[in-house]
Design an enzyme around this catalytic site. Structure first.
Site, short mmCIF file in Angstrom:
data_model
loop_
_atom_site.label_atom_id
_atom_site.label_comp_id
_atom_site.label_asym_id
_atom_site.label_seq_id
_atom_site.Cartn_x
_atom_site.Cartn_y
_atom_site.Cartn_z
CB VAL A 79 -13.59 0.56 14.45
CG1 VAL A 79 -12.98 1.50 14.82
CG2 VAL A 79 -12.97 -0.59 13.19
CG ASP A 90 -25.32 -1.85 10.67
OD1 ASP A 90 -24.91 -1.44 9.04
OD2 ASP A 90 -24.89 -0.82 11.34
CB ALA A 125 -17.65 -0.34 19.14
CE LYS A 126 -21.80 0.29 12.33
NZ LYS A 126 -23.61 0.70 12.73
N GLY A 127 -18.86 -3.10 14.17
CA GLY A 127 -18.56 -4.67 13.28
C GLY A 127 -19.18 -4.24 11.79
#
Length: 395
Positions: A26, A108, A71-73
């Site tokens: 996202v 993360d 953003a982030k995965g």
């Protein structure tokens, strides 16, 4: 439109052709054509979770006035599964166009920095900050600076890149004590999670003279009202951040995992998983303040319940933003490989922001999250995808 209520720019779903698992990217916002945010891996990870985290990253970068979007995965897979590295490698390979030019990612939950760097090396990209490094005037020089900063040794035998996030959380706790005129030596802290973030916070709080009276890992809660021997417990951790119970002193109480919520400590630090504090357990929180070391640690309903009880929540996009902010200061050449410079910069910025958040709470019970969102909106209105990217001024 501000980050807390804007729709994400991009939502991508990936299906692993080998295991069938799903992964998500996202991109909440782009600034100068770039967004930053870690990649997590855990069984049960969802698009909704990744979207919340990407929004949080957009708020972090705006709050600390960084020239990058959020953003982030996320990957729905057990990081302890022996196939996990292959899953991560295929996920990053699929997202190569974003990784090459627009998405700066990092460690993360479930994905340590060395693991994602190994994946990037296999892709021929050297380091997970590639999208930013490649935009610099001298990429090789910037890469050397980043590697030197990440691998700078700090007291305790660890590396700066591994502890700077936890150091920032510790400074948020110390900032609360300063804002409320507490004696740090008399203040007590309970920490849920003893991995990279929680462990780093525990170490630096112990170094500062604050009593860490409880820590919790997957196996349960360890409690001593006079304070735990934090360095010894951290030395007893395994590769997954769990403490060997055979090395726990006899005078330490071994309690159920959720007991950490109700430990009588001044500060409660959820540093394990997202959505750890919910409507079902918010009444159990015994701390006078909650410091969100984990991303999205408190649900909206739970935070409302805590607020009604007079317990402020220092939100994740401030409290745990130390690693993200420091990474960009390092990329931009604003700090280098000397940990003392990095610690001074982060200590100053974190404590001043916590003081600002608590000033609103003390004055008229404006929640720290509302004040933080206002600060983020003041610093930057999120650009749209149609705006022309401005080159990053990375030396």
């Amino acid at each position: 439109m501000t980050a807390q209520n804007a729709e994400p720019l991009i939502r991508l779903t990936w299906t692993d052709p080998v295991t069938g698992t799903h992964g998500y990217l996202v991109v909440h916002s782009l600034v100068s054509g770039v967004a930053t945010g870690g990649t997590r891996m855990r069984a049960g990870c969802t698009m909704s979770e990744v979207e919340d985290l990407a929004r949080g990253m957009a708020n972090k970068t705006a709050t600390f006035n960084l020239p990058v979007g959020g953003a982030k995965g996320g990957i729905d897979f057990d990081p302890k599964d022996p196939r996990a590295f292959g899953v991560l490698e295929r996920f990053c390979g699929f997202l190569r166009p974003w990784i090459d030019a627009h998405w700066v990612t990092a460690e993360d939950l479930g994905v340590p920095q060395h693991l994602i760097d190994d994946v990037f090396a296999k892709l021929g990209l050297q380091q997970s900050y590639h999208a930013a490094i490649s935009r610099s005037a001298d990429p090789e020089r910037t890469l050397r600076r980043v590697q030197a900063g990440l691998n700078a040794p700090v007291p305790g035998g660890l590396l700066l890149g591994d502890v700077v996030g936890g150091y920032g959380v510790a400074q948020a706790c110390i900032g609360v004590a300063a804002a409320w005129s507490w004696d740090p030596a008399a203040a007590t802290v309970a920490i849920q999670g003893i991995g990279t973030m929680g462990g780093g916070a525990a170490w630096y709080l112990h170094e500062a003279g604050m009593r860490v009276v409880a820590v919790a890992d997957a196996a349960g809660t360890l409690y001593h009202p006079q304070g735990l021997d934090v360095p010894a417990l951290l030395d007893a951790r395994d590769a997954y951040g769990e403490i060997d119970r055979g090395k726990v002193p006899a005078d330490v109480q071994v309690l159920p995992r959720d007991a950490v919520l109700s430990i009588p400590a001044d500060i409660f630090v959820p540093a394990a998983i997202s959505y750890a504090i919910t409507a079902a357990n918010a009444a159990d929180i015994a701390g006078k303040v909650v410091i969100e070391a984990a991303n999205s640690a408190t649900t909206e309903v739970a935070e409302a319940a805590l607020t009604a009880r007079g317990i402020p929540v220092i939100p994740d996009f401030v409290a745990n933003a130390g690693a993200a902010a420091w990474a960009w200061w390092l990329l931009l050449g604003e700090v280098g490989a000397d940990p003392a410079d990095s610690f001074l910069r982060l200590r100053t910025e974190m404590q001043s922001k916590v003081a600002l958040l608590l000033a609103g709470w003390t004055t008229d019970r404006t929640t720290p999250r509302v004040t933080g969102h206002h600060l983020a909106a003041t610093n930057r209105v999120t650009p749209t995808l149609t705006e022309a990217p401005v080159p990053l001024l990375i030396p």
